[in-house]
Design a protein around this motif. Sequence first.
Motif, PDB file in Angstrom:
ATOM      1  N   ILE A  15      16.629  35.340  69.702  1.00  0.00           N
ATOM      2  CA  ILE A  15      17.647  34.295  69.838  1.00  0.00           C
ATOM      3  C   ILE A  15      17.013  32.930  69.617  1.00  0.00           C
ATOM      4  CG2 ILE A  15      19.345  33.269  71.389  1.00  0.00           C
ATOM      5  CD1 ILE A  15      19.389  35.981  72.839  1.00  0.00           C
ATOM      6  N   THR A  16      15.879  32.699  70.264  1.00  0.00           N
ATOM      7  CA  THR A  16      15.163  31.442  70.057  1.00  0.00           C
ATOM      8  C   THR A  16      14.816  31.257  68.588  1.00  0.00           C
ATOM      9  OG1 THR A  16      14.203  31.632  72.271  1.00  0.00           O
ATOM     10  CG2 THR A  16      13.152  30.098  70.760  1.00  0.00           C
ATOM     11  N   SER A  17      14.377  32.343  67.938  1.00  0.00           N
ATOM     12  CA  SER A  17      14.032  32.263  66.529  1.00  0.00           C
ATOM     13  C   SER A  17      15.245  31.938  65.669  1.00  0.00           C
ATOM     14  CB  SER A  17      13.415  33.602  66.082  1.00  0.00           C
ATOM     15  OG  SER A  17      13.027  33.558  64.730  1.00  0.00           O
ATOM     16  N   SER A  18      16.405  32.551  65.967  1.00  0.00           N
ATOM     17  CA  SER A  18      17.625  32.256  65.213  1.00  0.00           C
ATOM     18  C   SER A  18      18.053  30.807  65.401  1.00  0.00           C
ATOM     19  CB  SER A  18      18.751  33.197  65.655  1.00  0.00           C
ATOM     20  OG  SER A  18      18.488  34.524  65.253  1.00  0.00           O
ATOM     21  N   MET A  19      17.961  30.304  66.618  1.00  0.00           N
ATOM     22  CA  MET A  19      18.310  28.909  66.873  1.00  0.00           C
ATOM     23  C   MET A  19      17.368  27.967  66.125  1.00  0.00           C
ATOM     24  SD  MET A  19      19.284  28.969  70.927  1.00  0.00           S
ATOM     25  CE  MET A  19      19.808  27.255  70.939  1.00  0.00           C
ATOM     26  N   ALA A  20      16.109  28.361  66.036  1.00  0.00           N
ATOM     27  CA  ALA A  20      15.139  27.517  65.345  1.00  0.00           C
ATOM     28  C   ALA A  20      15.459  27.395  63.858  1.00  0.00           C
ATOM     29  CB  ALA A  20      13.731  28.074  65.540  1.00  0.00           C
ATOM     30  N   GLN A  21      16.037  28.437  63.271  1.00  0.00           N
ATOM     31  CA  GLN A  21      16.395  28.370  61.860  1.00  0.00           C
ATOM     32  C   GLN A  21      17.534  27.384  61.606  1.00  0.00           C
ATOM     33  OE1 GLN A  21      14.501  29.953  59.643  1.00  0.00           O
ATOM     34  NE2 GLN A  21      13.325  30.766  61.374  1.00  0.00           N
ATOM     35  N   ASP A  22      18.360  27.148  62.626  1.00  0.00           N
ATOM     36  CA  ASP A  22      19.565  26.347  62.452  1.00  0.00           C
ATOM     37  C   ASP A  22      19.471  24.935  63.013  1.00  0.00           C
ATOM     38  OD1 ASP A  22      20.617  28.631  61.374  1.00  0.00           O
ATOM     39  OD2 ASP A  22      21.801  29.176  63.130  1.00  0.00           O
ATOM     40  N   HIS A  23      18.547  24.698  63.927  1.00  0.00           N
ATOM     41  CA  HIS A  23      18.507  23.413  64.629  1.00  0.00           C
ATOM     42  C   HIS A  23      17.094  22.830  64.547  1.00  0.00           C
ATOM     43  CE1 HIS A  23      22.538  24.046  66.301  1.00  0.00           C
ATOM     44  NE2 HIS A  23      22.170  25.302  66.454  1.00  0.00           N
ATOM     45  N   ASP A  24      17.014  21.630  64.029  1.00  0.00           N
ATOM     46  CA  ASP A  24      15.718  21.023  63.767  1.00  0.00           C
ATOM     47  C   ASP A  24      14.930  20.716  65.032  1.00  0.00           C
ATOM     48  OD1 ASP A  24      15.960  21.003  60.938  1.00  0.00           O
ATOM     49  OD2 ASP A  24      17.358  19.326  61.095  1.00  0.00           O
ATOM     50  N   ASN A  25      15.626  20.503  66.165  1.00  0.00           N
ATOM     51  CA  ASN A  25      14.879  20.229  67.393  1.00  0.00           C
ATOM     52  C   ASN A  25      14.216  21.488  67.957  1.00  0.00           C
ATOM     53  OD1 ASN A  25      17.600  21.015  67.866  1.00  0.00           O
ATOM     54  ND2 ASN A  25      17.425  20.438  70.021  1.00  0.00           N
ATOM     55  N   TRP A  26      14.488  22.655  67.344  1.00  0.00           N
ATOM     56  CA  TRP A  26      13.835  23.903  67.733  1.00  0.00           C
ATOM     57  C   TRP A  26      12.872  24.387  66.636  1.00  0.00           C
ATOM     58  CZ3 TRP A  26      15.071  27.049  72.173  1.00  0.00           C
ATOM     59  CH2 TRP A  26      16.043  26.491  73.003  1.00  0.00           C
ATOM     60  N   PHE A  46      23.265  17.624  71.368  1.00  0.00           N
ATOM     61  CA  PHE A  46      23.571  16.318  70.782  1.00  0.00           C
ATOM     62  C   PHE A  46      22.311  15.513  70.494  1.00  0.00           C
ATOM     63  CE2 PHE A  46      27.647  17.290  72.939  1.00  0.00           C
ATOM     64  CZ  PHE A  46      28.451  17.264  71.802  1.00  0.00           C
ATOM     65  N   TRP A  47      21.284  15.730  71.310  1.00  0.00           N
ATOM     66  CA  TRP A  47      19.999  15.088  71.005  1.00  0.00           C
ATOM     67  C   TRP A  47      19.439  15.632  69.695  1.00  0.00           C
ATOM     68  CZ3 TRP A  47      15.213  17.889  71.333  1.00  0.00           C
ATOM     69  CH2 TRP A  47      14.098  17.111  70.996  1.00  0.00           C
ATOM     70  N   GLY A  48      19.512  16.965  69.515  1.00  0.00           N
ATOM     71  CA  GLY A  48      19.026  17.564  68.288  1.00  0.00           C
ATOM     72  C   GLY A  48      19.831  17.124  67.080  1.00  0.00           C
ATOM     73  N   LYS A  49      21.146  16.979  67.244  1.00  0.00           N
ATOM     74  CA  LYS A  49      21.994  16.521  66.138  1.00  0.00           C
ATOM     75  C   LYS A  49      21.631  15.100  65.733  1.00  0.00           C
ATOM     76  CE  LYS A  49      26.863  16.314  64.799  1.00  0.00           C
ATOM     77  NZ  LYS A  49      28.265  16.518  65.250  1.00  0.00           N
ATOM     78  N   LYS A  50      21.391  14.257  66.716  1.00  0.00           N
ATOM     79  CA  LYS A  50      21.009  12.877  66.429  1.00  0.00           C
ATOM     80  C   LYS A  50      19.640  12.828  65.752  1.00  0.00           C
ATOM     81  CE  LYS A  50      23.000   9.784  67.553  1.00  0.00           C
ATOM     82  NZ  LYS A  50      24.013   8.971  66.818  1.00  0.00           N
ATOM     83  N   MET A  51      18.726  13.678  66.213  1.00  0.00           N
ATOM     84  CA  MET A  51      17.401  13.716  65.611  1.00  0.00           C
ATOM     85  C   MET A  51      17.473  14.157  64.147  1.00  0.00           C
ATOM     86  SD  MET A  51      13.995  15.807  66.884  1.00  0.00           S
ATOM     87  CE  MET A  51      14.474  17.342  66.087  1.00  0.00           C
ATOM     88  N   SER A  52      18.358  15.114  63.859  1.00  0.00           N
ATOM     89  CA  SER A  52      18.518  15.586  62.484  1.00  0.00           C
ATOM     90  C   SER A  52      19.048  14.479  61.584  1.00  0.00           C
ATOM     91  CB  SER A  52      19.468  16.781  62.459  1.00  0.00           C
ATOM     92  OG  SER A  52      18.905  17.881  63.132  1.00  0.00           O
ATOM     93  N   GLN A  53      19.958  13.668  62.108  1.00  0.00           N
ATOM     94  CA  GLN A  53      20.502  12.559  61.323  1.00  0.00           C
ATOM     95  C   GLN A  53      19.429  11.531  61.012  1.00  0.00           C
ATOM     96  OE1 GLN A  53      23.737  11.203  63.758  1.00  0.00           O
ATOM     97  NE2 GLN A  53      25.126  12.845  63.107  1.00  0.00           N
ATOM     98  N   TRP A  54      18.478  11.381  61.927  1.00  0.00           N
ATOM     99  CA  TRP A  54      17.418  10.398  61.720  1.00  0.00           C
ATOM    100  C   TRP A  54      16.359  10.898  60.729  1.00  0.00           C
ATOM    101  CZ3 TRP A  54      16.609   9.335  67.657  1.00  0.00           C
ATOM    102  CH2 TRP A  54      17.630   8.484  68.090  1.00  0.00           C
ATOM    103  N   PHE A  55      15.974  12.170  60.857  1.00  0.00           N
ATOM    104  CA  PHE A  55      14.799  12.659  60.132  1.00  0.00           C
ATOM    105  C   PHE A  55      15.108  13.657  59.019  1.00  0.00           C
ATOM    106  CE2 PHE A  55      13.247  11.546  64.415  1.00  0.00           C
ATOM    107  CZ  PHE A  55      12.311  10.590  64.062  1.00  0.00           C
ATOM    108  N   TYR A  56      16.293  14.297  59.061  1.00  0.00           N
ATOM    109  CA  TYR A  56      16.603  15.326  58.077  1.00  0.00           C
ATOM    110  C   TYR A  56      17.981  15.067  57.484  1.00  0.00           C
ATOM    111  CZ  TYR A  56      12.853  17.538  60.684  1.00  0.00           C
ATOM    112  OH  TYR A  56      11.668  17.791  61.319  1.00  0.00           O
ATOM    113  N   PRO A  57      18.131  15.153  56.178  1.00  0.00           N
ATOM    114  CA  PRO A  57      19.417  14.845  55.549  1.00  0.00           C
ATOM    115  C   PRO A  57      20.493  15.876  55.824  1.00  0.00           C
ATOM    116  CG  PRO A  57      17.884  15.706  53.937  1.00  0.00           C
ATOM    117  CD  PRO A  57      17.102  15.510  55.205  1.00  0.00           C
ATOM    118  N   LYS A  58      20.113  17.134  56.071  1.00  0.00           N
ATOM    119  CA  LYS A  58      21.111  18.184  56.253  1.00  0.00           C
ATOM    120  C   LYS A  58      20.513  19.300  57.096  1.00  0.00           C
ATOM    121  CE  LYS A  58      24.181  21.263  53.628  1.00  0.00           C
ATOM    122  NZ  LYS A  58      24.577  21.711  52.278  1.00  0.00           N
TER     123      LYS A  58
END
Length: 453
Positions: free
Chosen positions: A305-316, A429-441
């Motif tokens: 589960i942690t591995s699947s989340m890591a594929q989808d969320h940059d903060n993981w 929401f922290w991870g979403k904000k981090m993605s907007q700052w550092f990753y385009p998509k």
Amino acid sequence: MNVSINTMTKPQKIGWGSAAAVVVANMVGTGVFTSLGFQVEILQNRYAILALWAVGGLNALLGAFAYAELGTHLRRSGGEYHYLSTLYHPFLGYLSGWISVTVGFGASIALTAMAMGFYMTPFIHQNPTLIAFVSIMVLSLVHSFNIRQSSLIQNGLTILKVLLIILLIVAGWYLPPAAKDSWQLVPAEPWAWSSTAFAVALVFVNYSYSGWNAAAYIVEEIRNPVKNLPRALIGGAAVVSVLYVLLQLSFLRQVPLEIMMRKVEVGHLAAESMFGPTIGNWFSVIIALLLASSLSAMVWVGPRITSSMAQDHDNWKFFRSQNKNGIPVRAIWFQALISLGLIMTGTFEQLLLYSGFILQLFNTLTIAGVFILRYKYPHLQGYRSPVFPWLQLIFLAISIWMLVFLLIDKPLESLLGVANLAVGALTFFWGKKMSQWFYPKTAVEVKKQEIRP
């Protein structure tokens, strides 16, 4: 060094037998040997308790049919995390993954390790917390190498555990009953089906049955999942349900209710009653060692589960790394740290009650997802759960009924689960904000549409 699974030799996969062993090993564990004393305290009626276990088995089997359908069409490891992300919204899937990591596996591993320590302490005279710590560390190390090694160990431990349960069932029926008191200490009225007592006691039983969905978490590691996943889920849940009811009947036949009340070591009490103190002590050690089967299965399955989340969320993203055999080693040790932290901060009963409400809530949302799957994708072929929608509706009715009574009777434990959800929402929401700052998509937009015919 990060190693992409796509660049290496095709990883080994398991058949339906090993997948079913994961289901059985996840189900047959801490709860079946520890929770009966809490149910006796609440109901004090053998008929009610047996009915409780029958309802729990029915609920697990109904859930297995639904998860078999979801898993064969949403063919990606991760269980509820992937299902809810795809069928509802990535936010709900993320919360499900958060709960699975911190409660579904993190707390369950801690509970199982604590139970092992409790059962072994009278025999080896070591601190139960130390035993729990060492057990988690050793099994995390074992599962950090390859799937074949995990599969062989899992199958062997599961076979031994099932044989022990069969032995206790046969002995409980063959030997004269030691519990000669009435089959109920109170009149029948308090365990009416609508009672709060029955609903709250069902929480302990459902915890004992938890794990019926385990094979869905490793669907990518199963050969021919369209055929083998339903076999593993439904077959494993059906076998364990029968064994559970018979085992509890054996315990109730051999141990007086007043002796079991609020006791954790029910298996030891039953073995001592049937075989005497010396053999009873050895059974206590055997039960403790075989609890390692459940611990092993959760240590194996949970990090996916942690591995699947890591594929989808940059903060993981730190947990995207896998070894050359496709094993998410970092995720395994992250899960171990969570479990070790829970052991240090809570008691056995506190962790169990804390887990019950929130896990049942997400199981309910996942089963309801079958309706969404069929509505959004009416032309999907492959496995479909029978007599739709009645199996799903029965599961949802039982689950919602239990959640309502649990929220009323145990508001503190239920709200602690909700508080954990709030923490998970903050990390999303922290991870979403981090993605907007550092990753385009982010990868969520790509992964959530993986539907297979």
